[in-house]
Design a protein around this motif. Sequence first.
Motif, mmCIF file in Angstrom:
data_model
loop_
_atom_site.group_PDB
_atom_site.id
_atom_site.type_symbol
_atom_site.label_atom_id
_atom_site.label_comp_id
_atom_site.label_asym_id
_atom_site.label_seq_id
_atom_site.Cartn_x
_atom_site.Cartn_y
_atom_site.Cartn_z
ATOM 1 N N HIS A 183 -12.879 -7.196 -3.917
ATOM 2 C CA HIS A 183 -13.693 -6.040 -3.567
ATOM 3 C C HIS A 183 -12.937 -5.023 -2.720
ATOM 4 O O HIS A 183 -13.401 -3.896 -2.559
ATOM 5 N N LEU A 184 -11.802 -5.401 -2.201
ATOM 6 C CA LEU A 184 -11.017 -4.440 -1.433
ATOM 7 C C LEU A 184 -10.256 -3.483 -2.348
ATOM 8 O O LEU A 184 -9.637 -2.525 -1.874
ATOM 9 N N ALA A 190 -17.491 -1.003 2.595
ATOM 10 C CA ALA A 190 -18.663 -1.851 2.845
ATOM 11 C C ALA A 190 -18.247 -3.206 3.408
ATOM 12 O O ALA A 190 -18.876 -3.733 4.338
ATOM 13 N N SER A 191 -17.178 -3.788 2.854
ATOM 14 C CA SER A 191 -16.702 -5.090 3.332
ATOM 15 C C SER A 191 -16.253 -5.011 4.782
ATOM 16 O O SER A 191 -16.597 -5.869 5.608
ATOM 17 N N VAL A 192 -15.483 -3.983 5.106
ATOM 18 C CA VAL A 192 -14.977 -3.830 6.471
ATOM 19 C C VAL A 192 -16.123 -3.562 7.439
ATOM 20 O O VAL A 192 -16.176 -4.126 8.551
ATOM 21 N N ASP A 234 -8.544 -14.205 -2.895
ATOM 22 C CA ASP A 234 -9.112 -14.004 -4.238
ATOM 23 C C ASP A 234 -8.388 -12.895 -5.007
ATOM 24 O O ASP A 234 -8.974 -11.860 -5.319
ATOM 25 N N TYR A 235 -7.151 -13.116 -5.341
ATOM 26 C CA TYR A 235 -6.342 -12.071 -5.996
ATOM 27 C C TYR A 235 -6.390 -12.210 -7.513
ATOM 28 O O TYR A 235 -6.009 -13.237 -8.075
ATOM 29 N N ARG A 236 -6.881 -11.189 -8.172
ATOM 30 C CA ARG A 236 -6.877 -11.089 -9.621
ATOM 31 C C ARG A 236 -6.157 -9.789 -9.996
ATOM 32 O O ARG A 236 -6.737 -8.701 -9.904
ATOM 33 N N PRO A 237 -4.892 -9.860 -10.397
ATOM 34 C CA PRO A 237 -4.139 -8.639 -10.687
ATOM 35 C C PRO A 237 -4.837 -7.687 -11.653
ATOM 36 O O PRO A 237 -4.769 -6.465 -11.490
ATOM 37 N N VAL A 238 -5.529 -8.229 -12.651
ATOM 38 C CA VAL A 238 -6.175 -7.369 -13.641
ATOM 39 C C VAL A 238 -7.223 -6.458 -12.999
ATOM 40 O O VAL A 238 -7.441 -5.327 -13.451
ATOM 41 N N THR A 294 -0.525 -4.010 1.229
ATOM 42 C CA THR A 294 -0.910 -3.101 2.320
ATOM 43 C C THR A 294 -2.417 -3.039 2.477
ATOM 44 O O THR A 294 -2.949 -3.097 3.594
ATOM 45 N N ARG A 295 -3.137 -2.916 1.350
ATOM 46 C CA ARG A 295 -4.591 -2.836 1.417
ATOM 47 C C ARG A 295 -5.192 -4.131 1.969
ATOM 48 O O ARG A 295 -6.056 -4.098 2.857
ATOM 49 N N LEU A 296 -4.739 -5.257 1.476
ATOM 50 C CA LEU A 296 -5.299 -6.526 1.936
ATOM 51 C C LEU A 296 -5.046 -6.751 3.423
ATOM 52 O O LEU A 296 -5.901 -7.287 4.142
ATOM 53 N N ARG A 297 -3.894 -6.340 3.900
ATOM 54 C CA ARG A 297 -3.546 -6.574 5.311
ATOM 55 C C ARG A 297 -4.416 -5.769 6.269
ATOM 56 O O ARG A 297 -4.487 -6.112 7.454
ATOM 57 N N GLU A 298 -5.081 -4.754 5.784
ATOM 58 C CA GLU A 298 -5.900 -3.927 6.667
ATOM 59 C C GLU A 298 -7.053 -4.710 7.296
ATOM 60 O O GLU A 298 -7.545 -4.340 8.360
ATOM 61 N N VAL A 299 -7.473 -5.777 6.655
ATOM 62 C CA VAL A 299 -8.606 -6.541 7.195
ATOM 63 C C VAL A 299 -8.159 -7.672 8.114
ATOM 64 O O VAL A 299 -9.001 -8.322 8.748
ATOM 65 N N LEU A 300 -6.881 -7.953 8.183
ATOM 66 C CA LEU A 300 -6.410 -9.124 8.919
ATOM 67 C C LEU A 300 -6.836 -9.140 10.395
ATOM 68 O O LEU A 300 -7.188 -10.207 10.910
#
Length: 651
Positions: free
Chosen positions: A151-152, A160-162, A180-184, A206-212
Amino acid sequence: MASSAQSPVQTHPKSLDLIAIGRSSVDLYGQQIGGRLEDMASFAKYLGGSPTNTAAGGARLGLRTGLVTRVGADHMGRFIREELEREGVDVTGVVSDPDRLTALVVLGIRDRENFPLIFYRENCADMALDVGDLDRDWLRHTGAVLINGTHLSQPQAFAASVAAARLVKENGGRVVFDIDYRPVLWGLAGRDRGEDRFVAHEGVTTRLREVLPLCDLIVGTEEEIHILGGVTDTLAALGAIRAQTGALIVCKQGAGGCTVFPGAIPATLAEGVVVPGFPVEVFNVLGAGDAFMAGFLRGWLRDEPLERCCAWANACGAIVVSRHGCAPAMPTWPELEWFLAQPSLPHRLRDSAELEHIHWATTRRHRYDELTVLAVDHRSQFEDLVAELGADPARIPLFKALALRAVETVAGGDDRFGLLLDGRYGFEALASSADDPYWIGRPIEVPKSRPLVFESSADVATELAEWPLHHVVKCLVFYHPDDAADMRDRQERQLLRLFDACRKTRHELLVEMIVPAGLPVDAMTVARGIRRLYALGIKPDWWKLEPVTDPEAWRNIEMAVLENDPYCRGVVLLGLSAPEEELLASFQAAAPSGIVKGFAVGRTIFYDVARGWLANRLDDEQVVAMMAGKLKTLVDAWRQARAAVTEGQKA
């Protein structure tokens, strides 16, 4: 940042343990195993989407869970909502989107390594989730929120997630991140490559790390650790993640189990908290990670030791990889307890009849403390009556529709009521009942057959595949435990076939056992018959038995059922066209037996009424009123008999 083990104790009660946020879809699972998706001919429809699966799996394990997502204002969206409600998931945060369709996923099982899937997610409802969909007061009252990497990938869903994570965090809750990584779904693989698990991409990292900085717990496979860490060396990726968060990190390693890192990343993976997995045959890996998450959270949210959290997680994953489907394969708490208590289990886990029975019995959708049923599934009796009176056989379906109206008159939407209806003459009534909450049973046997013969297809599973899932299969067998060997064997083979077919098609089974006229009967006869069928491995969801007035017979029946299947839904009494006075006396005898839930009575209620209607002496309204009155008399008598037992126990 404090690790999850050091999270502060909540200072105010929370109404939910966990709210998951993210994708929710309908999974269409190919039912042919071992071939290409192109060659699959039929599909099973299940609840789907990673956070949705985890919410359902957590509820099955005893967590109080909720879900934030969008579904289409369509049939599939209603299916998702209804399935969540049946699982006990709070749907306060499930928003119906009138402009978008519910997401679909088509999946298959090719072999032990390949599980092709196609995501139908173009402008779908769940990916349009935005901040305005969040119920902030509801989110403040959860102990944790689960956000999801997929969803990110969309700006609105990311926001919304953040926002949800920050709100929960500010109110003393914890944040769980499923990578939950799905490249497609990030546009990094062809649309026919939905099964691909890893494509390196700096933008995704980069996007995923924003929530860390918000996270208290991070869970992912080694490939997912790689995308979050930005490198394909697992230890280096873990180090990069640890540099940005003090969250507990759990690395899933498939059949190898998992490794947990509560603090600094060590020099080797083996120096983490290593908890081995369970060596079982892999049938289907899809959904195993969601089950793992549910099992881990069952422990972590209740501050269990890490090793126990991991053992539960690994066990849940092992159970799910042995089954078809994702959400429906999730184990329940009794199932997980049984699994962990076994000194040994078959490598091909779905060969464990006991485990599969516990799963089946503990995932049934409704509990019945009482069930009162109008039985109008008769076929030969109506045919005989029509022939006797010279009436038009086309009127039989109309009478059965009136029977449904009679039940509605008494029940008024009370789901403790039901109907037994056949597909031959009762089809229109069955279709009309689809929107009602009533228990529905359908006969499968040829009327009066002995030895037992099934109606319609010679392959009973083929027949049941056409029945709606909520229809209970009713099978009448004229059976005596001392039948001649040939007769007994033929009937038992049929019952075994039917039981297997019901489990494979996901239908409940009611076995109606009647001792053939003229054969000897004592207080043990029916109980012996029940024990004999259990010994063969037949475990009906319901029994329908003759009314008897001998308390000892009922004690024997109850012991026979509970000793062999404590999960059995119970017994309903049949009527055998007995006069009303005899039925009321039998209610008094059966009421002390807790295994008896009520009755399924037919001719005592409808026969005289049907005769008058077919002879044109009664009109439709009179028929409905008379059957409703007779049904209500029996319902009141049953409830009074049971209430008297309860009062006597209190005294």
